[in-house]
Scaffold this motif. Structure first.
Motif, PDB file in Angstrom:
ATOM      1  N   LEU A   1       0.829  -1.213   0.000  1.00 59.91           N
ATOM      2  CA  LEU A   1       0.000   0.000   0.000  1.00 59.91           C
ATOM      3  C   LEU A   1       0.860   1.258   0.000  1.00 59.91           C
ATOM      4  CD1 LEU A   1      -2.722  -1.152   2.559  1.00 59.91           C
ATOM      5  CD2 LEU A   1      -2.921  -1.026   0.066  1.00 59.91           C
ATOM      6  N   ARG A   2       1.973   1.221   0.726  1.00 60.52           N
ATOM      7  CA  ARG A   2       2.867   2.377   0.769  1.00 60.52           C
ATOM      8  C   ARG A   2       3.474   2.654  -0.613  1.00 60.52           C
ATOM      9  NH1 ARG A   2       8.037   2.430   0.777  1.00 60.52           N
ATOM     10  NH2 ARG A   2       8.207   0.225   1.406  1.00 60.52           N
ATOM     11  N   VAL A   3       3.973   1.599  -1.259  1.00 58.90           N
ATOM     12  CA  VAL A   3       4.595   1.752  -2.579  1.00 58.90           C
ATOM     13  C   VAL A   3       3.568   2.219  -3.611  1.00 58.90           C
ATOM     14  CG1 VAL A   3       5.631   0.469  -4.494  1.00 58.90           C
ATOM     15  CG2 VAL A   3       6.481   0.142  -2.176  1.00 58.90           C
ATOM     16  N   PHE A   4       2.358   1.682  -3.521  1.00 57.36           N
ATOM     17  CA  PHE A   4       1.308   2.100  -4.454  1.00 57.36           C
ATOM     18  C   PHE A   4       1.058   3.600  -4.338  1.00 57.36           C
ATOM     19  CE2 PHE A   4      -3.047   2.702  -5.903  1.00 57.36           C
ATOM     20  CZ  PHE A   4      -3.074   1.944  -7.065  1.00 57.36           C
ATOM     21  N   GLU A   5       1.013   4.098  -3.117  1.00 55.07           N
ATOM     22  CA  GLU A   5       0.800   5.531  -2.904  1.00 55.07           C
ATOM     23  C   GLU A   5       2.007   6.337  -3.371  1.00 55.07           C
ATOM     24  OE1 GLU A   5      -1.750   7.300  -1.929  1.00 55.07           O
ATOM     25  OE2 GLU A   5      -3.068   5.565  -1.685  1.00 55.07           O
ATOM     26  N   GLU A   6       3.206   5.891  -3.015  1.00 50.57           N
ATOM     27  CA  GLU A   6       4.421   6.625  -3.365  1.00 50.57           C
ATOM     28  C   GLU A   6       4.601   6.736  -4.877  1.00 50.57           C
ATOM     29  OE1 GLU A   6       7.196   5.497   0.546  1.00 50.57           O
ATOM     30  OE2 GLU A   6       7.564   4.544  -1.407  1.00 50.57           O
ATOM     31  N   GLN A   7       4.168   5.709  -5.590  1.00 52.50           N
ATOM     32  CA  GLN A   7       4.319   5.712  -7.045  1.00 52.50           C
ATOM     33  C   GLN A   7       3.025   6.105  -7.751  1.00 52.50           C
ATOM     34  OE1 GLN A   7       6.746   2.674  -8.772  1.00 52.50           O
ATOM     35  NE2 GLN A   7       7.912   2.336  -6.900  1.00 52.50           N
ATOM     36  N   HIS A   8       2.144   6.744  -6.996  1.00 58.90           N
ATOM     37  CA  HIS A   8       0.912   7.343  -7.538  1.00 58.90           C
ATOM     38  C   HIS A   8       0.068   6.340  -8.327  1.00 58.90           C
ATOM     39  CE1 HIS A   8       2.738  11.100  -6.282  1.00 58.90           C
ATOM     40  NE2 HIS A   8       3.803  10.807  -7.001  1.00 58.90           N
ATOM     41  N   GLY A   9       0.076   5.089  -7.857  1.00 60.01           N
ATOM     42  CA  GLY A   9      -0.762   4.081  -8.492  1.00 60.01           C
ATOM     43  C   GLY A   9      -0.328   3.710  -9.893  1.00 60.01           C
ATOM     44  N   ASP A  10       0.938   3.962 -10.223  1.00 56.53           N
ATOM     45  CA  ASP A  10       1.425   3.747 -11.587  1.00 56.53           C
ATOM     46  C   ASP A  10       1.774   2.281 -11.831  1.00 56.53           C
ATOM     47  OD1 ASP A  10       2.278   4.229 -14.169  1.00 56.53           O
ATOM     48  OD2 ASP A  10       4.302   4.850 -13.559  1.00 56.53           O
ATOM     49  N   PHE A  11       0.746   1.425 -11.729  1.00 61.25           N
ATOM     50  CA  PHE A  11       0.914  -0.002 -11.968  1.00 61.25           C
ATOM     51  C   PHE A  11      -0.227  -0.491 -12.848  1.00 61.25           C
ATOM     52  CE2 PHE A  11       3.063   0.670  -7.901  1.00 61.25           C
ATOM     53  CZ  PHE A  11       4.272   0.025  -8.133  1.00 61.25           C
ATOM     54  N   ASP A  12       0.095  -1.416 -13.726  1.00 59.63           N
ATOM     55  CA  ASP A  12      -0.941  -2.043 -14.548  1.00 59.63           C
ATOM     56  C   ASP A  12      -1.602  -3.189 -13.801  1.00 59.63           C
ATOM     57  OD1 ASP A  12      -0.432  -0.586 -17.143  1.00 59.63           O
ATOM     58  OD2 ASP A  12       1.542  -1.490 -16.849  1.00 59.63           O
ATOM     59  N   ILE A  13      -0.798  -3.919 -13.006  1.00 59.97           N
ATOM     60  CA  ILE A  13      -1.270  -5.130 -12.336  1.00 59.97           C
ATOM     61  C   ILE A  13      -0.678  -5.209 -10.935  1.00 59.97           C
ATOM     62  CG2 ILE A  13      -1.262  -7.685 -12.410  1.00 59.97           C
ATOM     63  CD1 ILE A  13      -0.881  -7.465 -15.437  1.00 59.97           C
ATOM     64  N   ALA A  14      -1.451  -5.774 -10.018  1.00 59.31           N
ATOM     65  CA  ALA A  14      -0.942  -6.132  -8.690  1.00 59.31           C
ATOM     66  C   ALA A  14      -1.139  -7.625  -8.498  1.00 59.31           C
ATOM     67  CB  ALA A  14      -1.668  -5.357  -7.595  1.00 59.31           C
ATOM     68  N   LEU A  15      -0.065  -8.313  -8.097  1.00 57.38           N
ATOM     69  CA  LEU A  15      -0.109  -9.745  -7.819  1.00 57.38           C
ATOM     70  C   LEU A  15       0.044  -9.919  -6.318  1.00 57.38           C
ATOM     71  CD1 LEU A  15      -0.151 -12.564  -9.247  1.00 57.38           C
ATOM     72  CD2 LEU A  15       2.339 -12.464  -9.245  1.00 57.38           C
ATOM     73  N   LEU A  16      -1.004 -10.414  -5.650  1.00 53.05           N
ATOM     74  CA  LEU A  16      -1.065 -10.385  -4.191  1.00 53.05           C
ATOM     75  C   LEU A  16      -1.209 -11.774  -3.592  1.00 53.05           C
ATOM     76  CD1 LEU A  16      -3.728  -7.512  -3.893  1.00 53.05           C
ATOM     77  CD2 LEU A  16      -1.234  -7.252  -3.976  1.00 53.05           C
ATOM     78  N   ASP A  17      -0.298 -12.127  -2.692  1.00 51.99           N
ATOM     79  CA  ASP A  17      -0.470 -13.345  -1.915  1.00 51.99           C
ATOM     80  C   ASP A  17      -1.551 -13.088  -0.863  1.00 51.99           C
ATOM     81  OD1 ASP A  17       0.039 -15.928  -0.941  1.00 51.99           O
ATOM     82  OD2 ASP A  17       1.361 -15.124   0.611  1.00 51.99           O
ATOM     83  N   ILE A  18      -2.344 -14.087  -0.573  1.00 54.46           N
ATOM     84  CA  ILE A  18      -3.416 -13.916   0.407  1.00 54.46           C
ATOM     85  C   ILE A  18      -2.887 -13.998   1.834  1.00 54.46           C
ATOM     86  CG2 ILE A  18      -5.472 -14.993   1.394  1.00 54.46           C
ATOM     87  CD1 ILE A  18      -6.397 -15.663  -1.390  1.00 54.46           C
ATOM     88  N   MET A  19      -2.150 -15.063   2.132  1.00 58.21           N
ATOM     89  CA  MET A  19      -1.733 -15.330   3.511  1.00 58.21           C
ATOM     90  C   MET A  19      -0.430 -14.614   3.834  1.00 58.21           C
ATOM     91  SD  MET A  19      -4.203 -17.034   4.608  1.00 58.21           S
ATOM     92  CE  MET A  19      -3.542 -17.515   6.198  1.00 58.21           C
ATOM     93  N   MET A  20      -0.552 -13.453   4.494  1.00 62.10           N
ATOM     94  CA  MET A  20       0.620 -12.688   4.917  1.00 62.10           C
ATOM     95  C   MET A  20       0.385 -12.177   6.331  1.00 62.10           C
ATOM     96  SD  MET A  20       1.623 -10.425   1.555  1.00 62.10           S
ATOM     97  CE  MET A  20       0.001  -9.632   1.451  1.00 62.10           C
ATOM     98  N   PRO A  21       1.435 -12.039   7.129  1.00 60.10           N
ATOM     99  CA  PRO A  21       1.267 -11.436   8.453  1.00 60.10           C
ATOM    100  C   PRO A  21       0.902  -9.964   8.317  1.00 60.10           C
ATOM    101  CG  PRO A  21       3.589 -11.714   7.926  1.00 60.10           C
ATOM    102  CD  PRO A  21       2.834 -12.424   6.849  1.00 60.10           C
ATOM    103  N   GLY A  22       0.252  -9.416   9.311  1.00 63.33           N
ATOM    104  CA  GLY A  22      -0.154  -8.011   9.224  1.00 63.33           C
ATOM    105  C   GLY A  22      -1.342  -7.863   8.289  1.00 63.33           C
ATOM    106  N   ILE A  23      -1.258  -6.925   7.372  1.00 62.48           N
ATOM    107  CA  ILE A  23      -2.328  -6.715   6.396  1.00 62.48           C
ATOM    108  C   ILE A  23      -2.266  -7.822   5.355  1.00 62.48           C
ATOM    109  CG2 ILE A  23      -3.272  -5.153   4.663  1.00 62.48           C
ATOM    110  CD1 ILE A  23      -2.090  -2.822   6.184  1.00 62.48           C
ATOM    111  N   ASP A  24      -3.310  -8.635   5.266  1.00 63.05           N
ATOM    112  CA  ASP A  24      -3.272  -9.753   4.326  1.00 63.05           C
ATOM    113  C   ASP A  24      -3.676  -9.316   2.922  1.00 63.05           C
ATOM    114  OD1 ASP A  24      -6.050  -9.561   4.277  1.00 63.05           O
ATOM    115  OD2 ASP A  24      -6.377 -11.347   5.517  1.00 63.05           O
ATOM    116  N   GLY A  25      -3.605 -10.273   1.991  1.00 64.26           N
ATOM    117  CA  GLY A  25      -3.882  -9.967   0.597  1.00 64.26           C
ATOM    118  C   GLY A  25      -5.300  -9.500   0.343  1.00 64.26           C
ATOM    119  N   PHE A  26      -6.251 -10.019   1.122  1.00 65.45           N
ATOM    120  CA  PHE A  26      -7.638  -9.581   0.957  1.00 65.45           C
ATOM    121  C   PHE A  26      -7.772  -8.076   1.220  1.00 65.45           C
ATOM    122  CE2 PHE A  26      -8.681 -14.103   2.305  1.00 65.45           C
ATOM    123  CZ  PHE A  26      -9.033 -14.507   1.036  1.00 65.45           C
TER     124      PHE A  26
END
Length: 233
Positions: free
Chosen positions: A38-63
């Protein structure tokens, strides 16, 4: 520039994903947790075509990352990495706004094919010339130029997949469309996944366009076949 944000907490899997995507011509920004995604997305002003997200992560999960990214962008392609046996994870991710999922373990060819399919859709949606003619059906109005669907004059927030399904429905009003036909047009002829992805997206779309999603008036089910759009008359 084909830019993709990869969020995966397991180093070996993340390295595997990054190497194969870079070999296929993608510029990859990789992070190991949802907070950094989420931090990188904001810092780079959402300049991504695709996000590939793992679901099971500590802290904020992929969902949660999926939900927040979708709130920020209706056009970014989102693919969830799921455990092969967790069917409900797949459904939940799609209901939160993901476009597709890849079940672990996966091969490099499957991963790249799924990412390529989403990228083609994103690129097409952003760059293709839009027809000007507005499509009207009952209380609905779809404006292909602004890419806005409204109901009784009120705009409805749609993801790119939902918009494409609505466009397909409104161009084929009162025509029964089978699931495979919808799958091929929206996800592509060479889609690796299951046709159930159509049903989940229809469920999500009904929650946005129907007065009573449990008793749909507009998106009608043709049992054993697919779906049909009715203008409600």
């Amino acid at each position: 520039m084909k830019r993709i944000l990869v969020c995966e907490d397991e180093d070996a899997i993340r390295d595997f994903v990054v190497i194969n995507l870079e070999r296929s011509g993608y510029t990859v920004v990789d992070v190991s947790c949802g907070e950094d995604a989420l931090r990188v997305f904001e810092e780079q002003h959402g300049d991504f075509d695709i996000a590939l997200l793992d679901i099971m992560m500590p802290g904020i999960d992929g969902f949660e990352v999926c939900k927040k990214l979708r709130e920020k962008s209706s056009t970014i392609g989102i693919i969830m990495l799921t455990a092969k046996t967790q069917e409900m994870d797949k459904v939940r991710g799609l209901m939160l706004g993901a476009d597709d999922y890849v079940a672990k373990p996966f091969s490099p060819s499957e991963l790249v094919a799924r990412v390529d399919a989403i990228y083609r859709r994103v690129n097409m949606m952003v760059n293709q010339p839009q027809q000007i003619k507005t499509i009207v059906s009952g209380p609905f109005e779809l404006n292909p130029k602004s890419r806005i669907l409204s109901k009784n004059g009120v705009p409805i927030d749609l993801t790119q997949v939902e918009y494409q399904i609505m466009e397909m429905f409104l161009k084929n009003q009162n025509i029964a469309l089978d699931r495979t036909q919808i799958l091929n047009q929206i996800w592509g002829d060479n889609y690796y996944g299951d046709v159930k992805i159509v049903d989940v997206n229809i469920r999500r779309l009904r929650m946005k366009v129907e007065d009573e999603p449990s008793s749909p008036k507009y998106i009608q089910t043709i049992w054993g076949f697919g779906y049909k759009w009715s203008n409600g008359n």
